[in-house]
Design a protein around this motif. Structure first.
Motif, PDB file in Angstrom:
ATOM      1  N   LYS A  19       3.885   1.444  -0.801  1.00 26.28           N
ATOM      2  CA  LYS A  19       4.707   1.435  -2.000  1.00 26.28           C
ATOM      3  C   LYS A  19       4.025   2.238  -3.109  1.00 26.28           C
ATOM      4  N   GLU A  20       2.714   2.026  -3.263  1.00 23.99           N
ATOM      5  CA  GLU A  20       1.960   2.735  -4.308  1.00 23.99           C
ATOM      6  C   GLU A  20       1.933   4.234  -4.014  1.00 23.99           C
ATOM      7  N   GLU A  42       4.077   5.896  -2.376  1.00 26.78           N
ATOM      8  CA  GLU A  42       5.412   6.428  -2.655  1.00 26.78           C
ATOM      9  C   GLU A  42       5.634   6.653  -4.133  1.00 26.78           C
ATOM     10  N   ALA A  43       5.164   5.699  -4.943  1.00 31.18           N
ATOM     11  CA  ALA A  43       5.331   5.825  -6.393  1.00 31.18           C
ATOM     12  C   ALA A  43       4.606   7.077  -6.875  1.00 31.18           C
ATOM     13  N   LYS A  44       3.379   7.278  -6.367  1.00 28.50           N
ATOM     14  CA  LYS A  44       2.600   8.458  -6.781  1.00 28.50           C
ATOM     15  C   LYS A  44       3.334   9.732  -6.379  1.00 28.50           C
ATOM     16  N   MET A  58       0.822  -1.189   0.000  1.00 29.09           N
ATOM     17  CA  MET A  58       0.000   0.000   0.000  1.00 29.09           C
ATOM     18  C   MET A  58       0.873   1.262   0.000  1.00 29.09           C
ATOM     19  N   GLU A  91       6.270  10.518  -8.495  1.00 34.14           N
ATOM     20  CA  GLU A  91       5.817  10.997  -9.798  1.00 34.14           C
ATOM     21  C   GLU A  91       5.496  12.493  -9.722  1.00 34.14           C
ATOM     22  N   ASP A 137       4.116  -2.185   5.956  1.00 32.90           N
ATOM     23  CA  ASP A 137       4.602  -0.896   5.457  1.00 32.90           C
ATOM     24  C   ASP A 137       5.884  -0.489   6.174  1.00 32.90           C
TER      25      ASP A 137
END
Lengths: 309, 319
Positions: free
Chosen positions: B3-4, B6-8, B1, B11, B53
């Motif tokens: 991880k997503e 963080e990716a956003k 969760m 970006e 997490d």
């Protein structure tokens, strides 16, 4: 096939006999239940349980001959794991056994799912409250505090209760100024108790350090198998370190090492003989010589009837 | 969760950086504020982290390691190498340094940031030589009456052929025993992941601190799942059961103090963590310094003697 592989661990009745003997009551010398088992038949109707198959060399022996040889394979010398009470009955003078903290058991600190039931099942199976028996007794007249881990109980793993019992045994030895002998046989720390298990390593080691500073004699005796948190704590801190032949002794288990380094481990790796060669063990002592060796060492450290610190 | 999220965030941050080159116009300024607000909103979601997490954060590549903490918190660091028995194990970093002007001994697991470094430091997994070096340095600290500060961040002691041949178990056991009796203040900080005896071997301290998102446990969640269920892929499930977070461990009395981290993890603003840790270390050290050597050793012994007590007495018969 008329032969099945049966474990030679003591059954409940045998435990009772061993205990009676240890307490000095008149009973025959404890022997695995050969006679009783002989009557039992397996599914195929043949006398299966009379025989034992050595897991090392694969040869079959009668239970009686295996038992007479102290559960050591008469052909290949494989030292079969034995229960704590049975081992104590082999080394202590009968009638001198007095158990410490017999009813102490784990309290499932993390409320780990399924663990309480598992513990109850293990208690029922082994008749033990926990994976270690600690006691005071005499070996050829020499008093000592002895702790024996029992690998039948959740692989002899060290949780909070095992750590506490060992620590109390150390403290008792220190208080009574007695030497200490610990037979280890353990898969390591008990997973279901998480960080509580890890902290037992610090606790037992710290207690041994105090015992050591007070001049106490600690004989550590590795038996098959001893790995993980037990190897990395009290078992490795002996003044004198002994091992049974062929015992697996290590920190990481062989499977984990193979996975990590990606190659097969050499023959005999992490066995007693390997550790002897690498300088981590003083001597390998066979089961039949166990009592005499311990008695010799205890006498050697005896100070006018007061052994230990 | 996490991880997503963080990716956003990364970006959005990339977009924000792109805007840096653009001229200062009302439109870009508006866009910038919009992006910043979105990042803040996303970070708010990091307030409620699952244990998995936190394991992710504890292992984060950008997380400050022992070397970063040493550079930020100490002056005049002087590295001490070698176990004096034939080997130098770089996965444990030892040395002497000044903390607020006072000489201290520093010991910590060292992880690398590049592949080359990781190989040199064996991914922060020490062999027996590393623990023997740490012990040598601790004995020296005792001799010169220097406090010992240790940083714990390791996947565990190295499970290798040579490590076993050289007595991994014995080395860890010896550290546990001797560390418990050191006559100087000992403070340990779990900064990342603290797994198994490999972590505890430099963690027998008077005061144990833990960063908010660090984890400390008997084994890695993967190893735990593989031992209990023969299935390493169930590690997320293991994370929930293992009680390895700082918050759980504080409750159990294993950890004395939690060092707060910025939202989203220590790597988002390391200097805030350094600042908080500096204050905490200073306070703990001042407090411990008031006791003499014997009292410190006795304090440490009592602490670990009572820590992790969890047993019951069964009824006389019937088990």
């Amino acid at each position: 096939m008329g032969v099945i592989v049966i474990d030679l661990f003591l059954k409940r009745k045998e435990k009772f006999l061993a205990l009676q003997a240890l307490r000095g009551r008149k009973t025959p010398k404890p022997q695995p239940q050969a006679e009783a088992d002989a009557v039992k038949k397996d599914k195929s109707g043949e006398n299966a349980s009379v025989f034992v198959r050595c897991p090392s060399c694969g040869k079959d022996f009668t239970r009686t001959s295996f038992a007479e040889n102290l559960c050591v394979c008469p052909a290949c010398g494989y030292h079969h794991p034995i229960s704590a009470y049975y081992r104590l009955s082999l080394i202590l003078d009968h009638g001198t056994f007095s158990e410490l903290d017999r009813r102490m058991a784990s309290s499932d600190p993390l409320a780990f799912p399924g663990y309480a039931d598992k513990l109850a099942a293990q208690r029922k199976k082994t008749g033990l409250a926990e994976a270690v028996v600690t006691c005071e007794g005499e070996i050829e007249g020499e008093k000592a505090v002895v702790a024996v881990l029992d690998s039948r109980f959740l692989m002899g793993s060290m949780g909070a209760a095992v750590g506490e019992k060992i620590t109390r045994a150390i403290e008792y030895a220190q208080k009574m100024r007695l030497p200490l002998i610990i037979f280890s046989a353990s898969g390591g720390a008990r997973m279901q108790e998480g960080i509580y298990s890890l902290m037992q390593m610090a606790k037992t080691s710290a207690a041994l350090q105090q015992f050591d500073r007070k001049g106490g004699l600690f004989i550590s005796y590795f038996t098959h198998p001893t790995t993980g948190g037990v190897t990395a704590s009290f078992a490795s801190l002996g003044d004198i370190t002994l091992a049974e032949p062929g015992a697996l002794i290590g920190f990481a288990g062989p499977r984990v090492i193979e996975q990590t380094i990606g190659q097969k481990l050499p023959e005999g790796f992490q066995r007693s003989e390997y550790l002897l060669e690498h300088g981590f063990i003083d001597q390998i002592v066979e089961r039949k010589d166990m009592r005499a060796t311990l008695a010799l060492l205890l006498r050697m450290h005896d100070k006018k009837g007061k052994t230990g610190c | 969760m996490l991880k997503e999220i963080e990716a956003k965030i990364s970006e959005l941050e990339a977009q924000l950086r792109e805007l840096d080159g653009e001229p200062q116009e009302a439109v870009t300024e508006f866009r910038r504020n919009q992006l910043r607000r979105d990042i803040r909103e996303l970070l708010k979601e990091c307030r409620h982290l699952t244990p998995a997490d936190r394991v992710y954060l504890a292992r984060h590549a950008g997380r400050p390691g022992t070397k970063n903490f040493i550079d930020a918190l100490f002056e005049d660091f002087f590295e001490l190498r070698g176990d004096r028995q034939g080997k130098e194990d770089a996965s444990i970093l030892c040395g002497i340094a000044r903390f607020h002007g006072q000489p201290v001994t520093v010991i910590g697991h060292r992880k690398g940031t590049s592949l080359e470094e990781n190989l040199r430091y064996n991914f922060g997994m020490p062999g027996p030589e590393g623990y023997r070096k740490a012990l040598r340095v601790m004995r020296q600290a005792e001799k010169f009456d220097r406090p010992v500060i240790t940083f714990i961040d390791t996947p565990g002691a190295y499970p290798g052929l040579e490590a076993e041949a050289h007595g991994q178990g014995e080395a860890i056991a010896r550290n546990l025993a001797e560390m418990s009796a050191l006559k100087v203040p000992v403070i340990s900080v779990v900064t990342g992941e603290g797994n198994s005896g490999g972590a505890l071997a430099i963690g027998v301290a008077n005061t144990v601190m833990m960063l908010e998102n660090a984890v400390y446990s008997i084994l890695s969640p993967e190893g735990f799942a593989s031992i209990l269920w023969k299935d390493a892929s169930r590690s997320n499930e293991a994370c929930d059961l293992m009680k390895l977070t700082a918050q759980d461990l504080k409750q159990y009395g294993v950890v004395d103090e939690i060092i707060p981290e910025p939202l989203g993890g220590a790597h988002r603003n390391p200097s805030a963590v350094y600042q908080a840790l500096d204050t905490a270390l200073d306070a703990a050290l001042t407090h411990l310094r008031r006791q003499n050597g014997a009292a410190l050793a006795a304090h440490r012994y009592r602490k670990f003697r009572t820590m992790g007590s969890a047993f019951q007495m069964l009824p006389k018969e019937g088990f």
